[in-house]
Design a protein around this motif. Sequence first.
Motif, PDB file in Angstrom:
ATOM      1  N   ALA A 146       0.866  -1.186   0.000  1.00 36.47           N
ATOM      2  CA  ALA A 146       0.000   0.000   0.000  1.00 36.47           C
ATOM      3  C   ALA A 146       0.898   1.231   0.000  1.00 36.47           C
ATOM      4  CB  ALA A 146      -0.921  -0.006   1.223  1.00 36.47           C
ATOM      5  N   ASN A 147       0.272   2.378  -0.088  1.00 31.61           N
ATOM      6  CA  ASN A 147       1.043   3.633  -0.103  1.00 31.61           C
ATOM      7  C   ASN A 147       0.259   4.715   0.624  1.00 31.61           C
ATOM      8  OD1 ASN A 147      -0.990   4.213  -1.993  1.00 31.61           O
ATOM      9  ND2 ASN A 147       0.300   3.499  -3.671  1.00 31.61           N
ATOM     10  N   ASN A 148       0.893   5.872   0.815  1.00 30.25           N
ATOM     11  CA  ASN A 148       0.193   6.937   1.535  1.00 30.25           C
ATOM     12  C   ASN A 148      -0.864   7.586   0.646  1.00 30.25           C
ATOM     13  OD1 ASN A 148       2.528   7.903   0.165  1.00 30.25           O
ATOM     14  ND2 ASN A 148       2.605   9.760   1.390  1.00 30.25           N
ATOM     15  N   GLN A 149      -1.945   7.993   1.295  1.00 35.77           N
ATOM     16  CA  GLN A 149      -3.092   8.597   0.610  1.00 35.77           C
ATOM     17  C   GLN A 149      -3.386   9.924   1.301  1.00 35.77           C
ATOM     18  OE1 GLN A 149      -4.824   7.243  -2.134  1.00 35.77           O
ATOM     19  NE2 GLN A 149      -3.089   5.811  -2.160  1.00 35.77           N
ATOM     20  N   VAL A 190      -3.601   9.476   5.224  1.00 36.04           N
ATOM     21  CA  VAL A 190      -3.206   8.290   5.999  1.00 36.04           C
ATOM     22  C   VAL A 190      -1.897   7.733   5.451  1.00 36.04           C
ATOM     23  CG1 VAL A 190      -3.927   6.022   6.855  1.00 36.04           C
ATOM     24  CG2 VAL A 190      -5.651   7.756   6.379  1.00 36.04           C
ATOM     25  N   CYS A 191      -1.035   7.305   6.371  1.00 34.20           N
ATOM     26  CA  CYS A 191       0.269   6.749   6.002  1.00 34.20           C
ATOM     27  C   CYS A 191       0.119   5.368   5.356  1.00 34.20           C
ATOM     28  CB  CYS A 191       1.145   6.576   7.236  1.00 34.20           C
ATOM     29  SG  CYS A 191       1.626   8.118   8.015  1.00 34.20           S
ATOM     30  N   ALA A 192       1.130   5.022   4.580  1.00 38.91           N
ATOM     31  CA  ALA A 192       1.167   3.736   3.886  1.00 38.91           C
ATOM     32  C   ALA A 192       1.046   2.555   4.860  1.00 38.91           C
ATOM     33  CB  ALA A 192       2.482   3.623   3.121  1.00 38.91           C
ATOM     34  N   GLU A 193       1.764   2.625   5.963  1.00 37.86           N
ATOM     35  CA  GLU A 193       1.792   1.495   6.908  1.00 37.86           C
ATOM     36  C   GLU A 193       0.412   1.214   7.491  1.00 37.86           C
ATOM     37  OE1 GLU A 193       3.748   4.144   6.744  1.00 37.86           O
ATOM     38  OE2 GLU A 193       5.536   3.923   7.984  1.00 37.86           O
ATOM     39  N   GLY A 236      -4.102  -2.075   8.221  1.00 37.39           N
ATOM     40  CA  GLY A 236      -5.559  -2.074   8.389  1.00 37.39           C
ATOM     41  C   GLY A 236      -6.200  -2.994   7.367  1.00 37.39           C
ATOM     42  N   TYR A 237      -5.728  -2.933   6.139  1.00 36.42           N
ATOM     43  CA  TYR A 237      -6.289  -3.779   5.080  1.00 36.42           C
ATOM     44  C   TYR A 237      -6.038  -5.257   5.365  1.00 36.42           C
ATOM     45  CZ  TYR A 237      -7.029  -6.075   0.652  1.00 36.42           C
ATOM     46  OH  TYR A 237      -7.464  -6.947  -0.318  1.00 36.42           O
ATOM     47  N   THR A 238      -4.793  -5.596   5.687  1.00 38.91           N
ATOM     48  CA  THR A 238      -4.496  -7.023   5.876  1.00 38.91           C
ATOM     49  C   THR A 238      -5.227  -7.566   7.108  1.00 38.91           C
ATOM     50  OG1 THR A 238      -2.422  -6.485   7.021  1.00 38.91           O
ATOM     51  CG2 THR A 238      -2.274  -7.025   4.679  1.00 38.91           C
ATOM     52  N   HIS A 239      -5.317  -6.745   8.146  1.00 38.10           N
ATOM     53  CA  HIS A 239      -6.004  -7.258   9.335  1.00 38.10           C
ATOM     54  C   HIS A 239      -7.511  -7.314   9.126  1.00 38.10           C
ATOM     55  CE1 HIS A 239      -7.199  -7.504  13.655  1.00 38.10           C
ATOM     56  NE2 HIS A 239      -6.298  -8.443  13.556  1.00 38.10           N
ATOM     57  N   ILE A 256       1.537  -0.462  14.596  1.00 33.99           N
ATOM     58  CA  ILE A 256       2.319  -1.701  14.499  1.00 33.99           C
ATOM     59  C   ILE A 256       2.312  -2.410  15.857  1.00 33.99           C
ATOM     60  CG2 ILE A 256       4.650  -2.639  14.136  1.00 33.99           C
ATOM     61  CD1 ILE A 256       5.082  -0.174  12.182  1.00 33.99           C
ATOM     62  N   SER A 257       2.426  -1.637  16.930  1.00 30.85           N
ATOM     63  CA  SER A 257       2.475  -2.243  18.270  1.00 30.85           C
ATOM     64  C   SER A 257       1.167  -2.973  18.585  1.00 30.85           C
ATOM     65  CB  SER A 257       2.787  -1.200  19.347  1.00 30.85           C
ATOM     66  OG  SER A 257       1.624  -0.507  19.739  1.00 30.85           O
ATOM     67  N   GLU A 258       0.057  -2.481  18.056  1.00 31.60           N
ATOM     68  CA  GLU A 258      -1.236  -3.135  18.285  1.00 31.60           C
ATOM     69  C   GLU A 258      -1.245  -4.554  17.702  1.00 31.60           C
ATOM     70  OE1 GLU A 258      -3.674  -1.742  20.048  1.00 31.60           O
ATOM     71  OE2 GLU A 258      -4.977  -3.487  19.786  1.00 31.60           O
ATOM     72  N   TYR A 259      -0.738  -4.679  16.466  1.00 30.00           N
ATOM     73  CA  TYR A 259      -0.768  -6.002  15.818  1.00 30.00           C
ATOM     74  C   TYR A 259       0.262  -6.935  16.442  1.00 30.00           C
ATOM     75  CZ  TYR A 259      -3.843  -3.479  12.778  1.00 30.00           C
ATOM     76  OH  TYR A 259      -4.886  -2.724  12.323  1.00 30.00           O
TER      77      TYR A 259
END
Length: 162
Positions: free
Chosen positions: A62-65, A74-77, A82-85, A121-124
């Motif tokens: 993904a990339n930033n939008q 929203v940042c790329a990460e 969010g998408y993968t989860h 990232i820490s959440e996942y």
Amino acid sequence: MEENRKITSTSSLEMVAVENLDAIRLNLLQLANKAAALAYAPYSNFRVGAAVILEDGQTFWANNQENICFPVGVCAERILLGYTHANFPDLKPEILLITAKTPDNSSSDTVTPCGLCRQSISEYERKFNSPIEILMNRPDGTLLRAYGIQNLLPFQFDDLNK
Ligand code: THU
């Protein structure tokens, strides 16, 4: 007067040369670079790409939008995780690689995850109870590697009852 007790945290990052990346990580770098080139960043011109491999070997990117109302961007990460989860809530993200392009898209720019993305990232990591390897591409042919968000986000907020 008694001295205050110190609580310390150590962070460490490893520097890895692109030529030493294995096939999995090299593929993530290529996917992230492609994603960065497609970023929607008309306001900052800072194009970020992120790629991830899940525990079953599937890769996503993904990339930033960005948005004319800047805070809405929203940042790329976070878009990627969010998408993968959202789609694979039971699959642990194993390796996350991020890269950025200079405004003219010609070469790489240094990038490390912003504070919001570190928290995300820490959440996942917490959900899967396992560190995520974070690779951050740099323009000099090396990447920084953090084994776990603890190295980028010490003393993180991870317990509502603390
Ligand atoms: N950005 C990301 O996508 N990821 C990061 O880790 C750092 C910042 C984006 C947000 C914004 O669209 C642009 O880069 C400039 O901050």
